[in-house]
Structures are given as structure tokens and as C-alpha cells.
Write an enzyme that holds these catalytic residues in place. Structure first.
Site, PDB file in Angstrom:
ATOM      1  N   ASN A   1       0.849  -1.185   0.000  1.00  0.00           N
ATOM      2  CA  ASN A   1       0.000   0.000   0.000  1.00  0.00           C
ATOM      3  C   ASN A   1       0.896   1.250   0.000  1.00  0.00           C
ATOM      4  O   ASN A   1       1.733   1.413   0.892  1.00  0.00           O
ATOM      5  CB  ASN A   1      -0.894  -0.042   1.257  1.00  0.00           C
ATOM      6  CG  ASN A   1      -1.818   1.141   1.347  1.00  0.00           C
ATOM      7  OD1 ASN A   1      -1.403   2.281   1.137  1.00  0.00           O
ATOM      8  ND2 ASN A   1      -3.062   0.904   1.695  1.00  0.00           N
TER       9      ASN A   1
ATOM     10  N   HIS B   1       0.992   6.210   1.945  1.00  0.00           N
ATOM     11  CA  HIS B   1       1.724   7.166   2.780  1.00  0.00           C
ATOM     12  C   HIS B   1       2.917   7.802   2.081  1.00  0.00           C
ATOM     13  O   HIS B   1       3.514   8.738   2.609  1.00  0.00           O
ATOM     14  CB  HIS B   1       2.060   6.534   4.126  1.00  0.00           C
ATOM     15  CG  HIS B   1       0.781   6.238   4.865  1.00  0.00           C
ATOM     16  ND1 HIS B   1      -0.112   7.230   5.192  1.00  0.00           N
ATOM     17  CD2 HIS B   1       0.198   5.067   5.223  1.00  0.00           C
ATOM     18  CE1 HIS B   1      -1.183   6.688   5.766  1.00  0.00           C
ATOM     19  NE2 HIS B   1      -1.018   5.376   5.786  1.00  0.00           N
TER      20      HIS B   1
ATOM     21  N   HIS C   1      -5.630   3.712  -1.500  1.00  0.00           N
ATOM     22  CA  HIS C   1      -6.950   4.089  -0.977  1.00  0.00           C
ATOM     23  C   HIS C   1      -7.242   5.528  -1.395  1.00  0.00           C
ATOM     24  O   HIS C   1      -6.603   6.458  -0.910  1.00  0.00           O
ATOM     25  CB  HIS C   1      -6.926   3.957   0.551  1.00  0.00           C
ATOM     26  CG  HIS C   1      -8.250   4.205   1.206  1.00  0.00           C
ATOM     27  ND1 HIS C   1      -8.428   4.102   2.560  1.00  0.00           N
ATOM     28  CD2 HIS C   1      -9.471   4.548   0.704  1.00  0.00           C
ATOM     29  CE1 HIS C   1      -9.691   4.367   2.876  1.00  0.00           C
ATOM     30  NE2 HIS C   1     -10.334   4.652   1.764  1.00  0.00           N
TER      31      HIS C   1
ATOM     32  N   ARG D   1      -9.334   8.268  -0.763  1.00  0.00           N
ATOM     33  CA  ARG D   1     -10.317   8.670   0.251  1.00  0.00           C
ATOM     34  C   ARG D   1     -11.144   9.828  -0.256  1.00  0.00           C
ATOM     35  O   ARG D   1     -10.687  10.611  -1.103  1.00  0.00           O
ATOM     36  CB  ARG D   1      -9.613   9.067   1.552  1.00  0.00           C
ATOM     37  CG  ARG D   1      -8.943   7.902   2.260  1.00  0.00           C
ATOM     38  CD  ARG D   1      -8.371   8.337   3.599  1.00  0.00           C
ATOM     39  NE  ARG D   1      -9.392   8.406   4.606  1.00  0.00           N
ATOM     40  CZ  ARG D   1      -9.590   7.497   5.569  1.00  0.00           C
ATOM     41  NH1 ARG D   1      -8.808   6.449   5.650  1.00  0.00           N
ATOM     42  NH2 ARG D   1     -10.553   7.639   6.440  1.00  0.00           N
TER      43      ARG D   1
ATOM     44  N   ARG E   1      -6.869  12.852   1.163  1.00  0.00           N
ATOM     45  CA  ARG E   1      -5.778  13.259   2.059  1.00  0.00           C
ATOM     46  C   ARG E   1      -4.434  12.677   1.643  1.00  0.00           C
ATOM     47  O   ARG E   1      -3.389  13.186   1.998  1.00  0.00           O
ATOM     48  CB  ARG E   1      -6.092  12.895   3.500  1.00  0.00           C
ATOM     49  CG  ARG E   1      -6.061  11.418   3.773  1.00  0.00           C
ATOM     50  CD  ARG E   1      -6.248  11.109   5.236  1.00  0.00           C
ATOM     51  NE  ARG E   1      -7.592  11.402   5.688  1.00  0.00           N
ATOM     52  CZ  ARG E   1      -8.156  10.826   6.764  1.00  0.00           C
ATOM     53  NH1 ARG E   1      -7.454   9.983   7.475  1.00  0.00           N
ATOM     54  NH2 ARG E   1      -9.389  11.112   7.112  1.00  0.00           N
TER      55      ARG E   1
ATOM     56  N   GLU F   1      -8.684   0.609  -2.826  1.00  0.00           N
ATOM     57  CA  GLU F   1      -9.526   0.629  -1.624  1.00  0.00           C
ATOM     58  C   GLU F   1     -10.488   1.788  -1.765  1.00  0.00           C
ATOM     59  O   GLU F   1     -10.079   2.911  -2.090  1.00  0.00           O
ATOM     60  CB  GLU F   1      -8.669   0.821  -0.378  1.00  0.00           C
ATOM     61  CG  GLU F   1      -7.842  -0.381  -0.032  1.00  0.00           C
ATOM     62  CD  GLU F   1      -6.985  -0.122   1.203  1.00  0.00           C
ATOM     63  OE1 GLU F   1      -7.128   0.937   1.829  1.00  0.00           O
ATOM     64  OE2 GLU F   1      -6.164  -0.983   1.511  1.00  0.00           O
TER      65      GLU F   1
ATOM     66  N   THR G   1      -8.364   3.701   8.604  1.00  0.00           N
ATOM     67  CA  THR G   1      -9.580   2.883   8.611  1.00  0.00           C
ATOM     68  C   THR G   1      -9.662   2.130   9.944  1.00  0.00           C
ATOM     69  O   THR G   1      -8.839   1.266  10.223  1.00  0.00           O
ATOM     70  CB  THR G   1      -9.537   1.895   7.425  1.00  0.00           C
ATOM     71  OG1 THR G   1      -9.176   2.640   6.268  1.00  0.00           O
ATOM     72  CG2 THR G   1     -10.888   1.255   7.207  1.00  0.00           C
TER      73      THR G   1
ATOM     74  N   GLU H   1     -11.175  -9.342   3.126  1.00  0.00           N
ATOM     75  CA  GLU H   1      -9.906  -8.972   3.759  1.00  0.00           C
ATOM     76  C   GLU H   1     -10.193  -8.802   5.243  1.00  0.00           C
ATOM     77  O   GLU H   1     -11.016  -7.969   5.638  1.00  0.00           O
ATOM     78  CB  GLU H   1      -9.337  -7.683   3.156  1.00  0.00           C
ATOM     79  CG  GLU H   1      -8.015  -7.313   3.825  1.00  0.00           C
ATOM     80  CD  GLU H   1      -7.231  -6.230   3.094  1.00  0.00           C
ATOM     81  OE1 GLU H   1      -7.288  -6.164   1.851  1.00  0.00           O
ATOM     82  OE2 GLU H   1      -6.549  -5.451   3.785  1.00  0.00           O
TER      83      GLU H   1
ATOM     84  N   HIS I   1      -3.733  -4.490   7.826  1.00  0.00           N
ATOM     85  CA  HIS I   1      -3.818  -3.302   8.686  1.00  0.00           C
ATOM     86  C   HIS I   1      -2.921  -3.465   9.912  1.00  0.00           C
ATOM     87  O   HIS I   1      -3.076  -4.401  10.673  1.00  0.00           O
ATOM     88  CB  HIS I   1      -5.247  -2.977   9.138  1.00  0.00           C
ATOM     89  CG  HIS I   1      -5.430  -1.490   9.339  1.00  0.00           C
ATOM     90  ND1 HIS I   1      -4.942  -0.807  10.422  1.00  0.00           N
ATOM     91  CD2 HIS I   1      -5.999  -0.556   8.545  1.00  0.00           C
ATOM     92  CE1 HIS I   1      -5.220   0.465  10.312  1.00  0.00           C
ATOM     93  NE2 HIS I   1      -5.853   0.670   9.167  1.00  0.00           N
TER      94      HIS I   1
HETATM   95  N1  PXP Z   1      -5.965  -3.084   4.142  1.00  0.00           N
HETATM   96  C1  PXP Z   1      -6.911  -2.120   4.185  1.00  0.00           C
HETATM   97  C2  PXP Z   1      -8.276  -2.462   3.731  1.00  0.00           C
HETATM   98  C3  PXP Z   1      -6.609  -0.807   4.600  1.00  0.00           C
HETATM   99  O1  PXP Z   1      -7.575   0.130   4.639  1.00  0.00           O
HETATM  100  C4  PXP Z   1      -5.273  -0.503   4.948  1.00  0.00           C
HETATM  101  C5  PXP Z   1      -4.911   0.891   5.326  1.00  0.00           C
HETATM  102  O2  PXP Z   1      -5.107   1.732   4.245  1.00  0.00           O
HETATM  103  C6  PXP Z   1      -4.318  -1.534   4.876  1.00  0.00           C
HETATM  104  C7  PXP Z   1      -4.700  -2.813   4.492  1.00  0.00           C
HETATM  105  C8  PXP Z   1      -2.890  -1.300   5.190  1.00  0.00           C
HETATM  106  O3  PXP Z   1      -2.752  -0.929   6.532  1.00  0.00           O
HETATM  107  P1  PXP Z   1      -1.358  -0.399   7.049  1.00  0.00           P
HETATM  108  O4  PXP Z   1      -1.076   0.882   6.325  1.00  0.00           O
HETATM  109  O5  PXP Z   1      -1.575  -0.212   8.519  1.00  0.00           O
HETATM  110  O6  PXP Z   1      -0.335  -1.437   6.729  1.00  0.00           O
END
Ligand code: PXP
Length: 275
Positions: A9, A12, A45, A47, A51, A72, A103, A153, A192
């Protein structure tokens, strides 16, 4: 045990970019680097408040990635239209609250069933593989299946935030949820809050086919580079997987032998020393 996929992901990277409002660091560059470094997919994601990831990031990712893109998205008409326009390989439906930092929980497939059903259908009709981001709860898993989503998931945020006995109990819950979902014919993903220190027990769950990991990898990349951070995660996931395959007597005594519940007491700083 089957190989487990790693979805990276890159949200960030966009968070850091947006802190200054310019073009760098570029999340697309990070995604292409992750692809080269062995990521099995890229997750982003978009949003409602934009952001981190923006619309043009999704267009760029879709145009340039060779590995699958997992979008996402909240279950809104706006996001549905964007998904149908870009047609990512997969769409993961997540709950979204404007005021949350990330989330915070899974989507409630029971109370929102009527609203979710046409969205899942429209995405599926467009050939997009839908997953529901849910808590590892049997009723939610059942509802996700009844929505027609082929994938769930499982939210690992509570697991990541807990310690000791509480974490062990949540891990068991995730394990049971994964087994139940697989029995129903669903493909199981999880994500997550996963880090080097807590990923192994999740990766060792045989029914889980994919992990989506972002915040930790991008943070670790500051110190080691993104390719090394991804390789480190890949290695831990593969180790956890192969530990599950071999009988205890044949297991190697390497430092990453941590997929069982007992390892959950390991302190992060100890794990770092062992790296
Ligand atoms: N899976 C989903 C559905 C999420 O919303 C997120 C966060 O955007 C992640 C995985 C990844 O989480 P993390 O950034 O804490 O690794």
C-alpha cells in the site's frame, strides 16, 4: 502451504508528498519500485477527502503497473464511478469516516447490506474482483459471501494494537474467521497495522492468500529503502509460511521462527536486535 502474496500500500508516500503540496515523493515511482522489488500487487486508498492518494495517482497506477492494482474505496456513488472508469484489478470496500486517522474497523456488511449489494454487483459486472474489508466475525463473513464478494480482507488492526493474551485471543479469532471464510469458498486476505514484528503469526494462517501492508513498509523505507523493506517483509512472510509446512522437529533455528502464538510476546526491540 501455498505462497502468500504481498500487496504494498503506497498511500503514505502520497501523505508525505501532500505535506508540501508538490509532486514529490511520487507514489507512482514508489509503486514501480515496489513492483521491481517483488510486490505482488499495489494497493491505494482514494479517500473522499483525498488526504493522500489523488485521482490522477489512480490513473497513473492503472496505466503503468504490470502487477494488479487494488483500489480501496468507500461504498459511495463517487467511488463506484471512479472504479468503473479506471477498472482496477480489484476493489476493496472499506468503511470511511472523515474524522478517522486511518480505517478504524471493518465495514458492516449486515446493517449496510442493501446499500452494498448493488455496488458489489456493479463492480463485479465490470470484471473487478471485489473484496470486503471486515472484522473476522462469522456473521460478517457470511454477509460478505451473500453480497456476492469473492474475497474478504480480514482487519488485523485490533490484533496489531493488542498484546499478550488479548492478542492471542484476537489471532485465534482471525484464524477461525479465515477457516470459516475459506469453507464458504471465499478467498481470504488480511491487513492493517502489520509490521516485521507481528506479521509472522498472520502469514502462517494457511487460508490467508494475501496481505496488504502499507504504513510500516513506507516508514521502514525511510531507513533502509523501499526495496529492502519489501524484501524484509517478504522473507518474514515466506519463513512463517514454510514453518507451517514442516513438522516441529525439522524446523530451522533461525531468528524468524515466530509464527506461533508464543512468539506474540516477543518485544519489538528484541526482534530488531535479531534482524
Ligand atoms: N488493508 C486495508 C483495507 C486498509 O484500509 C489498509 C490501510 O489503508 C491496509 C490494508 C494497510 O494498513 P497499514 O497501512 O496499517 O499497513
Amino acid at each position: 502451504m501455498s505462497r502468500i502474496r504481498l500487496g504494498v500500500n503506497i498511500d503514505h508516500v502520497a501523505t508525505v508528498r501532500n505535506a508540501r503540496g508538490g509532486d514529490m515523493p511520487d507514489p507512482l515511482r514508489a509503486a514501480l519500485l515496489a513492483e521491481q522489488a517483488g510486490a505482488d500487487g499495489i494497493t491505494a486508498h482514494l479517500r473522499e477527502d483525498r488526504r493522500h492518494i489523488r485521482d490522477e495517482d489512480i490513473a497513473g497506477l492503472k496505466a503503468q503497473l504490470k502487477i494488479p492494482l487494488n483500489l480501496e474505496m468507500a461504498a459511495t456513488d463517487e467511488m463506484l464511478a471512479i472504479a468503473l472508469k479506471h477498472r482496477p484489478h480489484a476493489a476493496c470496500i472499506v468503511p470511511e469516516k472523515r474524522e478517522e486517522r486511518t480505517t478504524e474497523g471493518g465495514i458492516d456488511c449486515i446493517s449496510q447490506f442493501a446499500r452494498l449489494k448493488p455496488i458489489v454487483a456493479a463492480l463485479s459486472d465490470a470484471g473487478i474482483r471485489v473484496s470486503m474489508f471486515i472484522e473476522p466475525d462469522r456473521k460478517q463473513i457470511d454477509a460478505a459471501r451473500n453480497l456476492g464478494a469473492p474475497v474478504i480482507e480480514l482487519h488485523t488492526g485490533a490484533y496489531a494494537n493488542a498484546a499478550g493474551e488479548a492478542r492471542r485471543a484476537i489471532l485465534k479469532h482471525i484464524h477461525n474467521g479465515a477457516a470459516f471464510g475459506a469453507e464458504l469458498g471465499l478467498e481470504i486476505h488480511a491487513g492493517h497495522g502489520l509490521t516485521y514484528d507481528n506479521v509472522a503469526p498472520i502469514a502462517a494462517i494457511a487460508q490467508i492468500r494475501e496481505l496488504n501492508i502499507g504504513h510500516f513498509l513506507i516508514g521502514e523505507a525511510i531507513f533502509t529503502g523501499l526495496a529492502a523493506a519489501i524484501a524484509g517483509m517478504r522473507r518474514r512472510m515466506d519463513e512463517a509460511r514454510s514453518e507451517g509446512d514442516s513438522p516441529p522437529a525439522q524446523r530451522s533455528g533461525g531468528p524468524l521462527r515466530v509464527p506461533n502464538a508464543a512468539s506474540l510476546d516477543e518485544r519489538p526491540e528484541e526482534a530488531h536486535i535479531k534482524k
